[in-house]
Design an enzyme around this catalytic site. Structure first.
Site, PDB file in Angstrom:
ATOM      1  N   ARG A  49       1.198  12.355 -28.348  1.00  0.00           N
ATOM      2  CA  ARG A  49       0.354  12.756 -27.215  1.00  0.00           C
ATOM      3  C   ARG A  49       1.240  13.362 -26.131  1.00  0.00           C
ATOM      4  NH1 ARG A  49      -0.510   9.013 -23.761  1.00  0.00           N
ATOM      5  NH2 ARG A  49      -1.279   7.441 -25.195  1.00  0.00           N
ATOM      6  N   TYR A 102     -17.474  32.104 -16.788  1.00  0.00           N
ATOM      7  CA  TYR A 102     -17.771  31.659 -18.151  1.00  0.00           C
ATOM      8  C   TYR A 102     -18.722  30.450 -18.046  1.00  0.00           C
ATOM      9  CZ  TYR A 102     -17.087  29.381 -22.631  1.00  0.00           C
ATOM     10  OH  TYR A 102     -17.293  28.779 -23.838  1.00  0.00           O
ATOM     11  N   ASP A 174      -8.242  32.709 -15.161  1.00  0.00           N
ATOM     12  CA  ASP A 174      -8.600  32.568 -16.569  1.00  0.00           C
ATOM     13  C   ASP A 174      -8.336  33.921 -17.229  1.00  0.00           C
ATOM     14  OD1 ASP A 174      -9.906  32.542 -19.034  1.00  0.00           O
ATOM     15  OD2 ASP A 174     -11.478  31.183 -18.340  1.00  0.00           O
ATOM     16  N   LYS A 199      -9.761  32.460 -28.451  1.00  0.00           N
ATOM     17  CA  LYS A 199     -10.189  33.859 -28.443  1.00  0.00           C
ATOM     18  C   LYS A 199      -9.041  34.763 -28.900  1.00  0.00           C
ATOM     19  CE  LYS A 199     -13.728  31.686 -26.790  1.00  0.00           C
ATOM     20  NZ  LYS A 199     -13.978  31.505 -25.386  1.00  0.00           N
TER      21      LYS A 199
HETATM   22  C1  LIG Z   1     -14.307  30.441 -24.469  1.00  0.00           C
HETATM   23  C2  LIG Z   1     -13.895  30.494 -23.053  1.00  0.00           C
HETATM   24  C3  LIG Z   1     -13.525  29.335 -22.355  1.00  0.00           C
HETATM   25  C4  LIG Z   1     -13.625  27.962 -22.964  1.00  0.00           C
HETATM   26  O1  LIG Z   1     -12.730  27.767 -24.006  1.00  0.00           O
HETATM   27  P1  LIG Z   1     -13.014  26.837 -25.297  1.00  0.00           P
HETATM   28  O2  LIG Z   1     -11.812  27.052 -26.120  1.00  0.00           O
HETATM   29  O3  LIG Z   1     -14.291  27.312 -25.916  1.00  0.00           O
HETATM   30  O4  LIG Z   1     -13.157  25.434 -24.789  1.00  0.00           O
HETATM   31  C5  LIG Z   1     -13.087  29.478 -21.048  1.00  0.00           C
HETATM   32  N1  LIG Z   1     -13.033  30.679 -20.449  1.00  0.00           N
HETATM   33  C6  LIG Z   1     -13.396  31.807 -21.081  1.00  0.00           C
HETATM   34  C7  LIG Z   1     -13.315  33.122 -20.360  1.00  0.00           C
HETATM   35  C8  LIG Z   1     -13.828  31.765 -22.405  1.00  0.00           C
HETATM   36  O5  LIG Z   1     -14.205  32.897 -23.018  1.00  0.00           O
END
Ligand SMILES: *Cc1c(COP(=O)(O)O)cnc(C)c1O
Length: 379
Positions: A49, A102, A174, A199
């Site tokens: 962890r 998001y 982000d 992504k």
């Molecule tokens: C998908 C996404 C998230 C969340 O991420 P997860 O891996 O699905 O928990 C946060 N910000 C953006 C812009 C995203 O596209």
């Protein structure tokens, strides 16, 4: 040696294994590590962890790609966000979030963090005055996405960093939609970069993960403490898959951008389409800012249908090569209807999206095949 992005993506954090020479960091599926006498850990490895070699390789690679000092890998993007907000905020604090954040980020702030005593204001991040008006004496964070999801609006990271720092708060970006290949927020003044590595970084729609990258030791130590205390870390298999994906980020992103530019131009000339939202188009209100802070404009394209909601749903249903699915950033092209899919929970909130909107994650297939599919779906 000052290496370029493509080289770092393949090598950063990944020396051949000293014992076997394995070129690729192994999947260290272990929870614990033998100690050489009480307290005698080898390179600080005592429990997974806290620290795991496969995860550490990914974290070092992500830090190098974002040009930051430390990276942290989590079980998902949301786990990264939750860990970050509990590291930097406490009950009574206030955060500014994008008015087209998001959906999961909006839900985290409005349904989870709010219950814990964190208040929030949704502001138009593409408008610095709107952000200034949203700041309060208790604002700890300005949370920025650029380009945003699904409206692809652009925020000026440098301008927001200036405003946020003047106010004694931190700027979080982000960077999921752009990826570090197209945009490096830490170099533009941001304090923390957040990723859903699910992504573009992972890039193959086969793993869920998240990351934080920072460039100062104090924030890094605080995140390390909370990451270990809260425990939402990436497992070794997931870290390995993400690291494998990240190696090809630069070549994938270039093809995503090539294809998305062609798709945006095609849609902009199509009679059934009322408007195309793509920061690479000169008609896009954020084009100039995007040109200043991004290498290229990314693989996400949204568009509105002239004939309204039913037409938007019909295009999504009729597309064949574009798979009807949530998520984005993988090598395969995806199509979705934000109003009824990814953003359905935002209905009636400040984050509601137009119902005639369709969002594409343009993959790296042959672009003529992609255009032919859109053409038949729009016919
Ligand atoms: C998908 C996404 C998230 C969340 O991420 P997860 O891996 O699905 O928990 C946060 N910000 C953006 C812009 C995203 O596209």
């Amino acid at each position: 040696m000052n290496q370029s992005f493509e080289t770092l993506a393949i090598h950063a954090g990944q020396e051949p294994d000293p014992r076997t020479g394995a070129v690729i960091p192994p999947i260290y599926a272990t929870s614990t590590y033998a100690q050489d006498g009480v307290g005698g850990t080898r390179e600080g490895y005592e429990y997974s962890r806290t620290k795991n070699p496969t995860r550490a390789a990914l974290e070092d690679c992500l830090a190098a790609l974002e040009g930051g000092r430390r990276g942290f890998a989590f079980a998902s993007g949301m786990a990264a966000e939750d860990t970050l907000l509990r590291t930097l905020c406490q009950p009574g604090d206030h955060v500014v979030i994008p008015d087209d954040a998001y959906g999961g980020t909006f839900r985290l702030f409005s349904k989870v963090a709010a219950r814990w005593g964190l208040s929030w204001t949704a502001a138009k991040l593409s408008d610095v005055d709107s952000v200034r008006a949203a700041l309060t004496d208790s604002t700890k964070l300005v949370w920025c996405e650029t380009p945003t999801n699904p409206l692809l609006s652009i925020a000026d990271i440098t301008a927001l960093a200036g405003l946020t720092h003047e106010h004694g708060a931190k700027l979080v970006v982000d960077n999921t939609f752009a990826s570090p290949y197209l945009q490096r927020p830490l170099q533009l003044g941001a304090d923390v970069v957040v990723h859903s590595t699910t992504k573009y970084l992972g890039g193959h729609s086969d793993v869920v993960g998240g990351a934080l990258v920072v460039d100062d030791d104090e924030t890094a130590e605080a995140i390390a403490f909370h990451s270990n205390s809260m425990g939402a870390v990436a497992g070794p298999f997931d870290a390995w898959l993400t690291l494998r994906g990240a190696k090809t980020l630069a070549v994938r992103m270039d093809r995503h951008c090539d294809n998305a530019e062609r798709v945006a131009a095609f849609l902009a000339n199509h009679d059934a389409v009322a408007s195309v939202l793509y920061p690479g188009l000169e008609t896009h209100p954020g084009h100039e800012t995007a040109a200043k802070q991004m290498r290229r404009y990314g693989g996400m394209v949204s568009f509105r249908l002239a004939a309204g909601t039913d037409a938007a749903v019909r295009v999504c249903d009729r597309a064949k090569l574009f798979t009807l699915a949530e998520s984005l950033g993988g090598v395969e092209s995806l199509i979705e209807h934000p109003g009824r899919m990814t953003h359905a929970s935002a209905a009636g909130s400040p984050l509601e999206v137009p119902n005639d909107l369709v969002r594409l994650s343009v993959g790296i297939e042959n672009v003529d095949d992609l255009l032919a599919d859109l053409d038949q779906a729009l016919a």
